[in-house]
Design a protein around this motif. Structure first.
Motif, PDB file in Angstrom:
ATOM      1  N   PHE A 169       3.397  -6.241 -11.279  1.00  0.00           N
ATOM      2  CA  PHE A 169       1.830  -6.344 -11.244  1.00  0.00           C
ATOM      3  C   PHE A 169       0.729  -6.692 -11.747  1.00  0.00           C
ATOM      4  CE2 PHE A 169       5.568  -7.209  -7.224  1.00  0.00           C
ATOM      5  CZ  PHE A 169       5.732  -8.114  -7.434  1.00  0.00           C
ATOM      6  N   LEU A 170       0.454  -5.160 -12.050  1.00  0.00           N
ATOM      7  CA  LEU A 170      -0.647  -5.591 -12.438  1.00  0.00           C
ATOM      8  C   LEU A 170      -0.979  -5.896 -13.639  1.00  0.00           C
ATOM      9  CD1 LEU A 170      -1.102  -1.714 -12.697  1.00  0.00           C
ATOM     10  CD2 LEU A 170      -3.124  -3.496 -12.165  1.00  0.00           C
ATOM     11  N   GLU A 171       0.206  -5.929 -14.720  1.00  0.00           N
ATOM     12  CA  GLU A 171       0.642  -7.433 -15.639  1.00  0.00           C
ATOM     13  C   GLU A 171      -0.078  -8.762 -15.494  1.00  0.00           C
ATOM     14  OE1 GLU A 171       1.397  -6.636 -18.912  1.00  0.00           O
ATOM     15  OE2 GLU A 171       0.839  -4.927 -19.365  1.00  0.00           O
ATOM     16  N   TYR A 203       2.281   0.626   1.098  1.00  0.00           N
ATOM     17  CA  TYR A 203       1.638  -0.150   0.954  1.00  0.00           C
ATOM     18  C   TYR A 203       2.985  -0.929  -0.062  1.00  0.00           C
ATOM     19  CZ  TYR A 203      -2.063   1.697   2.973  1.00  0.00           C
ATOM     20  OH  TYR A 203      -3.032   2.140   3.752  1.00  0.00           O
ATOM     21  N   THR A 204       3.036  -1.771  -0.213  1.00  0.00           N
ATOM     22  CA  THR A 204       3.495  -2.419  -0.830  1.00  0.00           C
ATOM     23  C   THR A 204       3.337  -2.458  -2.962  1.00  0.00           C
ATOM     24  OG1 THR A 204       3.137  -4.419  -1.239  1.00  0.00           O
ATOM     25  CG2 THR A 204       5.141  -4.655  -0.078  1.00  0.00           C
ATOM     26  N   PRO A 205       4.333  -2.620  -3.930  1.00  0.00           N
ATOM     27  CA  PRO A 205       3.478  -2.889  -5.250  1.00  0.00           C
ATOM     28  C   PRO A 205       3.061  -3.449  -5.017  1.00  0.00           C
ATOM     29  CG  PRO A 205       6.176  -2.479  -5.581  1.00  0.00           C
ATOM     30  CD  PRO A 205       5.422  -3.041  -3.931  1.00  0.00           C
ATOM     31  N   SER A 206       2.679  -4.553  -4.731  1.00  0.00           N
ATOM     32  CA  SER A 206       2.012  -5.942  -4.901  1.00  0.00           C
ATOM     33  C   SER A 206       0.643  -5.560  -4.429  1.00  0.00           C
ATOM     34  CB  SER A 206       2.263  -7.273  -4.800  1.00  0.00           C
ATOM     35  OG  SER A 206       2.504  -7.277  -3.623  1.00  0.00           O
ATOM     36  N   LEU A 207       0.701  -4.751  -3.687  1.00  0.00           N
ATOM     37  CA  LEU A 207      -1.097  -4.768  -2.678  1.00  0.00           C
ATOM     38  C   LEU A 207      -1.344  -3.611  -2.932  1.00  0.00           C
ATOM     39  CD1 LEU A 207      -2.316  -5.211  -0.339  1.00  0.00           C
ATOM     40  CD2 LEU A 207      -1.291  -2.905   0.765  1.00  0.00           C
ATOM     41  N   CYS A 257      -5.432  -3.472  -5.287  1.00  0.00           N
ATOM     42  CA  CYS A 257      -6.354  -2.543  -4.838  1.00  0.00           C
ATOM     43  C   CYS A 257      -6.406  -2.321  -6.258  1.00  0.00           C
ATOM     44  CB  CYS A 257      -5.586  -2.011  -3.770  1.00  0.00           C
ATOM     45  SG  CYS A 257      -5.656  -3.187  -2.163  1.00  0.00           S
ATOM     46  N   CYS A 258      -5.505  -1.111  -6.899  1.00  0.00           N
ATOM     47  CA  CYS A 258      -6.144  -0.438  -8.137  1.00  0.00           C
ATOM     48  C   CYS A 258      -6.865  -1.125  -8.722  1.00  0.00           C
ATOM     49  CB  CYS A 258      -5.109   0.380  -8.504  1.00  0.00           C
ATOM     50  SG  CYS A 258      -3.912   1.540  -7.222  1.00  0.00           S
ATOM     51  N   HIS A 263      -2.720 -10.656   0.540  1.00  0.00           N
ATOM     52  CA  HIS A 263      -2.462  -9.968   1.889  1.00  0.00           C
ATOM     53  C   HIS A 263      -3.847 -10.097   2.668  1.00  0.00           C
ATOM     54  CE1 HIS A 263       0.907  -7.458  -0.494  1.00  0.00           C
ATOM     55  NE2 HIS A 263      -0.163  -8.322  -1.345  1.00  0.00           N
ATOM     56  N   PRO A 264      -3.104  -9.600   3.481  1.00  0.00           N
ATOM     57  CA  PRO A 264      -3.854  -9.685   4.801  1.00  0.00           C
ATOM     58  C   PRO A 264      -5.240  -9.524   4.289  1.00  0.00           C
ATOM     59  CG  PRO A 264      -1.941  -9.355   6.097  1.00  0.00           C
ATOM     60  CD  PRO A 264      -2.154  -9.076   4.209  1.00  0.00           C
TER      61      PRO A 264
END
Length: 351
Positions: A237-239, A279-283, A287-288, A309-310
């Motif tokens: 997800f970072l990529e 927390y899920t990986p995409s969240l 955030c990172c 995400h909310p």
């Protein structure tokens, strides 16, 4: 004078062919040459990293006889020990053409798989494994994966495999380190071209486990997880989010790559903290990246709406990540390339 070879009694007075008696055995050559590592793997520095939360305390092997869970390191050792120095992963270019063709469909597929692969309350069934012991193990595996030159994807898969197995099977405390290296080996078999040798992994455990024990535990882990290993990770997800912001013109290529590298360092810290397993990986990835943009003071931050995400969940995750970085700021600096280290800093409001 050459002494003749004695003849066997069964030969009688007859004499065998001299060529047959004096023939030397011929060693059969191997079909393929055995390849060996030219340079042996350097031993890991046993000194711990500084950090108030204990995220970077190295895990002690079961044979060491130490039962202390609190971080212990002298000031002199902290000044001279830096196990992660020079091991930060370099910036890698983006493959925008492949992203344009398959990026969105791959993201949609991975996002749909998150709930299936996301372990929740993995320590609920563990009578001997605690959040502190999990933190110590993963803080030991992070330098190990860097020492072997493994990718961040391998580390993310290692943590996912570990947590999913913990959610299904109780693990004894004296086998927990073996489980960590076993999950690392399983993850490397999925994504790495060059695997760490089993002998090297066992040597890191100070010879406390045998090769057969590792193989047996590997089979148990695979059967418990039903060989379902292709989990979506923070690395993926970072990529994706980095590709998206560059393609949309929201950030320059160099800025996006630096933010991605810094976000990867923040994500490594979160992997060792049990509080972030909810927390899920995409969240965590979005955030990172947002936190990395603030630390690099980029003019335009990442659009948090990309993760879908909310807002309340985003705010909660960002707050915990901000606290994590504040506590472990000294440890985070060891994970970053030199070109990024001089650009990032904590905002005054965080201190």
């Amino acid at each position: 004078m050459v002494t003749p070879c004695p003849s066997s009694p069964a030969a009688g007075t007859g004499r065998r062919n001299d060529d047959q008696n004096l023939r030397a055995p011929v060693k059969k050559s191997r079909a393929l040459p055995r390849l060996r590592r030219k340079e042996p793997l350097r031993p890991l520095n046993p000194c711990p990293l500084p950090g108030d939360s204990g995220v970077c305390d190295l895990f002690e092997s079961p044979s060491s006889g130490s039962s202390s869970d609190s971080p212990t390191a002298s000031a002199a050792a902290r000044e001279h020990c830096n196990p992660l120095a020079g091991l930060a992963q370099p910036l890698t270019p983006l493959d925008l053409q492949t992203f344009r063709e398959y990026g969105q469909s791959c993201y949609a597929f991975r996002r749909a798989q998150e709930n299936h692969f996301h372990p929740r309350e993995s320590l609920a069934r563990q009578p001997q494994v605690t959040a502190e012991s999990r933190c110590k193990l993963l803080s030991w595996l992070i330098p190990v994966h860097r020492q072997f030159g493994l990718s961040f994807e391998s580390l993310c898969l290692t943590v996912n495999t570990l947590d999913r197995f913990l959610s299904t099977t109780p693990v004894a405390a004296d086998c927990f380190q073996l489980l960590g290296v076993t999950c690392l080996l399983i993850a490397c078999k999925q994504v790495e071209a060059h695997l760490p040798r089993v002998k090297q992994l066992l040597a890191l455990c100070c010879g406390a486990f045998s090769r057969q024990q590792l193989y047996n535990l590997e089979c148990i882990v695979l059967h418990r997880l039903r060989f379902d290993l292709g989990a979506p990770t923070i690395s993926f997800f970072l990529e994706h989010f980095t590709h998206t912001r560059v393609e949309a013109g929201q950030a320059e290529l160099s800025e996006a790559l630096e933010a991605q590298s810094l976000a990867r360092g923040v994500a490594e810290l979160s992997l060792a903290d049990y509080a972030f397993t909810s927390y899920t990986p995409s969240l965590l990835a979005i955030c990172c990246l947002a936190l990395a943009d603030r630390m690099l003071r980029l003019p335009r931050g990442v659009d948090l709406r990309m993760g879908e995400h909310p807002e309340a969940t985003l705010k909660d995750c960002l707050g915990k990540l901000q606290l994590l970085v504040t506590i472990n700021n000294a440890s985070l600096t060891h994970m970053l390339p030199a070109q990024i280290l001089g650009k990032c800093s904590l905002p005054p409001s965080w201190k």
